[in-house]
Design a protein around this motif. Structure first.
Motif, PDB file in Angstrom:
ATOM      1  N   ILE A  82      42.823  27.080  37.169  1.00 30.28           N
ATOM      2  CA  ILE A  82      41.910  26.454  37.157  1.00 30.28           C
ATOM      3  C   ILE A  82      40.890  26.711  38.194  1.00 30.28           C
ATOM      4  O   ILE A  82      41.681  26.876  39.468  1.00 30.28           O
ATOM      5  CB  ILE A  82      42.059  24.758  37.222  1.00 30.28           C
ATOM      6  N   ASP A  83      39.773  26.674  38.016  1.00 33.75           N
ATOM      7  CA  ASP A  83      38.701  27.065  39.293  1.00 33.75           C
ATOM      8  C   ASP A  83      37.819  25.628  39.260  1.00 33.75           C
ATOM      9  O   ASP A  83      37.146  25.302  38.261  1.00 33.75           O
ATOM     10  CB  ASP A  83      37.898  28.371  38.687  1.00 33.75           C
ATOM     11  N   LEU A  84      38.453  24.687  40.190  1.00 34.40           N
ATOM     12  CA  LEU A  84      37.937  23.450  40.177  1.00 34.40           C
ATOM     13  C   LEU A  84      36.414  23.532  40.823  1.00 34.40           C
ATOM     14  O   LEU A  84      36.127  24.107  41.892  1.00 34.40           O
ATOM     15  CB  LEU A  84      38.738  22.654  41.104  1.00 34.40           C
ATOM     16  N   LYS A  85      35.366  22.684  40.173  1.00 35.42           N
ATOM     17  CA  LYS A  85      34.154  22.676  40.631  1.00 35.42           C
ATOM     18  C   LYS A  85      34.061  21.591  41.401  1.00 35.42           C
ATOM     19  O   LYS A  85      33.948  20.617  41.044  1.00 35.42           O
ATOM     20  CB  LYS A  85      33.248  22.896  39.110  1.00 35.42           C
ATOM     21  N   ASP A  86      33.799  21.800  42.664  1.00 31.93           N
ATOM     22  CA  ASP A  86      33.354  20.829  43.685  1.00 31.93           C
ATOM     23  C   ASP A  86      32.625  21.356  44.752  1.00 31.93           C
ATOM     24  O   ASP A  86      33.010  22.389  45.192  1.00 31.93           O
ATOM     25  CB  ASP A  86      34.995  20.081  44.035  1.00 31.93           C
ATOM     26  N   SER A  87      31.796  20.463  45.186  1.00 36.05           N
ATOM     27  CA  SER A  87      30.834  21.010  46.198  1.00 36.05           C
ATOM     28  C   SER A  87      31.799  20.846  47.587  1.00 36.05           C
ATOM     29  O   SER A  87      30.876  21.538  48.714  1.00 36.05           O
ATOM     30  CB  SER A  87      29.679  19.964  46.444  1.00 36.05           C
ATOM     31  N   ASN A  88      32.859  20.276  47.662  1.00 38.32           N
ATOM     32  CA  ASN A  88      33.629  20.192  48.723  1.00 38.32           C
ATOM     33  C   ASN A  88      34.854  20.981  48.581  1.00 38.32           C
ATOM     34  O   ASN A  88      35.717  20.871  49.363  1.00 38.32           O
ATOM     35  CB  ASN A  88      33.930  18.799  48.954  1.00 38.32           C
ATOM     36  N   ILE A  89      34.855  22.008  47.828  1.00 39.30           N
ATOM     37  CA  ILE A  89      36.039  23.061  47.577  1.00 39.30           C
ATOM     38  C   ILE A  89      36.635  23.534  48.698  1.00 39.30           C
ATOM     39  O   ILE A  89      37.877  23.707  48.972  1.00 39.30           O
ATOM     40  CB  ILE A  89      35.722  24.235  46.590  1.00 39.30           C
ATOM     41  N   ARG A  90      35.836  23.771  49.834  1.00 41.76           N
ATOM     42  CA  ARG A  90      36.351  24.437  51.195  1.00 41.76           C
ATOM     43  C   ARG A  90      37.019  23.295  51.799  1.00 41.76           C
ATOM     44  O   ARG A  90      38.010  23.761  52.725  1.00 41.76           O
ATOM     45  CB  ARG A  90      35.228  24.898  52.328  1.00 41.76           C
ATOM     46  N   LEU A  91      36.890  21.912  51.660  1.00 41.75           N
ATOM     47  CA  LEU A  91      37.562  20.979  52.153  1.00 41.75           C
ATOM     48  C   LEU A  91      38.752  20.770  51.670  1.00 41.75           C
ATOM     49  O   LEU A  91      40.060  20.848  52.150  1.00 41.75           O
ATOM     50  CB  LEU A  91      36.925  19.724  52.169  1.00 41.75           C
ATOM     51  N   LEU A  92      38.871  20.960  50.317  1.00 45.74           N
ATOM     52  CA  LEU A  92      40.308  20.999  49.543  1.00 45.74           C
ATOM     53  C   LEU A  92      41.092  22.311  49.786  1.00 45.74           C
ATOM     54  O   LEU A  92      42.443  22.099  50.126  1.00 45.74           O
ATOM     55  CB  LEU A  92      39.892  21.263  48.004  1.00 45.74           C
ATOM     56  N   ASP A  93      40.469  23.253  50.014  1.00 47.10           N
ATOM     57  CA  ASP A  93      41.028  24.604  50.251  1.00 47.10           C
ATOM     58  C   ASP A  93      41.911  24.502  51.660  1.00 47.10           C
ATOM     59  O   ASP A  93      43.173  24.802  51.714  1.00 47.10           O
ATOM     60  CB  ASP A  93      40.301  25.951  50.124  1.00 47.10           C
ATOM     61  N   LYS A  94      41.230  24.139  52.556  1.00 46.55           N
ATOM     62  CA  LYS A  94      41.806  23.840  53.943  1.00 46.55           C
ATOM     63  C   LYS A  94      42.671  22.817  53.822  1.00 46.55           C
ATOM     64  O   LYS A  94      43.857  23.293  54.757  1.00 46.55           O
ATOM     65  CB  LYS A  94      40.411  23.262  54.899  1.00 46.55           C
ATOM     66  N   ALA A  95      42.751  21.770  53.090  1.00 44.54           N
ATOM     67  CA  ALA A  95      43.861  20.558  53.232  1.00 44.54           C
ATOM     68  C   ALA A  95      45.061  21.557  52.430  1.00 44.54           C
ATOM     69  O   ALA A  95      46.366  21.046  52.823  1.00 44.54           O
ATOM     70  CB  ALA A  95      43.535  19.493  52.297  1.00 44.54           C
ATOM     71  N   ILE A  96      44.894  22.039  51.417  1.00 45.69           N
ATOM     72  CA  ILE A  96      45.916  22.736  50.608  1.00 45.69           C
ATOM     73  C   ILE A  96      46.436  23.950  51.542  1.00 45.69           C
ATOM     74  O   ILE A  96      47.784  23.869  51.570  1.00 45.69           O
ATOM     75  CB  ILE A  96      45.471  23.588  49.402  1.00 45.69           C
ATOM     76  N   GLU A  97      45.921  24.504  52.348  1.00 42.44           N
ATOM     77  CA  GLU A  97      46.598  25.579  53.144  1.00 42.44           C
ATOM     78  C   GLU A  97      47.259  24.735  54.117  1.00 42.44           C
ATOM     79  O   GLU A  97      48.477  25.294  54.548  1.00 42.44           O
ATOM     80  CB  GLU A  97      45.323  26.304  53.951  1.00 42.44           C
ATOM     81  N   LYS A  98      46.918  23.975  54.912  1.00 43.97           N
ATOM     82  CA  LYS A  98      47.553  23.167  55.747  1.00 43.97           C
ATOM     83  C   LYS A  98      48.853  22.562  55.397  1.00 43.97           C
ATOM     84  O   LYS A  98      50.092  22.825  55.819  1.00 43.97           O
ATOM     85  CB  LYS A  98      46.660  22.142  56.384  1.00 43.97           C
ATOM     86  N   TYR A  99      48.742  21.963  54.085  1.00 42.21           N
ATOM     87  CA  TYR A  99      49.876  21.237  53.729  1.00 42.21           C
ATOM     88  C   TYR A  99      50.902  22.001  52.873  1.00 42.21           C
ATOM     89  O   TYR A  99      52.142  21.593  52.884  1.00 42.21           O
ATOM     90  CB  TYR A  99      49.640  19.926  52.805  1.00 42.21           C
ATOM     91  N   SER A 100      50.551  23.163  52.194  1.00 44.41           N
ATOM     92  CA  SER A 100      51.452  24.001  51.615  1.00 44.41           C
ATOM     93  C   SER A 100      52.364  24.776  52.596  1.00 44.41           C
ATOM     94  O   SER A 100      53.247  25.343  52.385  1.00 44.41           O
ATOM     95  CB  SER A 100      50.586  24.904  50.892  1.00 44.41           C
TER      96      SER A 100
END
Length: 143
Positions: A82-100
């Motif tokens: 899925i390609d999640l549409k969110d204006s804060n996608i960079r925030l999500l990516d940063k969190a996923i990167e950190k926690y993964s």
């Protein structure tokens, strides 16, 4: 309005698959919770409204857990990225990167710390819903 927890979970799995990181269901649950927390801290908005419960190993979104439970402790492979549409996608990516990249044991320990929403609602005798307000209040008091 936020996303569904299923869509966020699929996005987390898609991101990790694209970065050659494989997650099991326990890891997915931890990351899903911490991504929700970081999203709220960064935006003041709820990422999703699906119920979060206090299970033995930490916060769990039951419907997402059940969807991937057949993997048991094996790595989850998704075939419907899925390609999640969110204006804060960079925030999500940063969190996923950190926690993964954080060991799952460390994530469990973080959710089990004294005073966390999980510690307030977990009971060995029954599963308890963690109210979003409790998570938000905790977030507002911790950086």
């Amino acid at each position: 309005m936020g996303h569904s927890a299923f869509d966020v979970a699929r996005y987390i799995l898609t991101y990790c698959q694209n970065h050659e990181r494989r997650l099991d269901n326990l890891q997915l649950q931890k990351i899903l919770y911490f991504v929700w927390v970081d999203y709220y801290k960064g935006t003041g908005k709820r990422l999703f409204e699906d119920r979060i419960e206090a299970w033995h190993y930490g916060p769990v979104v039951p419907d997402v857990y059940r969807k991937y439970s057949h993997y048991v402790a094996s790595k989850i492979r998704i075939f419907d990225p899925i390609d999640l549409k969110d204006s804060n996608i960079r925030l999500l990516d940063k969190a996923i990167e950190k926690y993964s990249c954080t060991p799952v044991g460390q994530l469990i320990n973080q959710t089990h710390e004294e005073g966390t929403p999980w510690s307030k609602y977990h009971s060995d005798s029954s599963l308890k819903v963690i109210p979003f307000e409790a998570i938000e209040l905790y977030c507002d008091g911790h950086d």
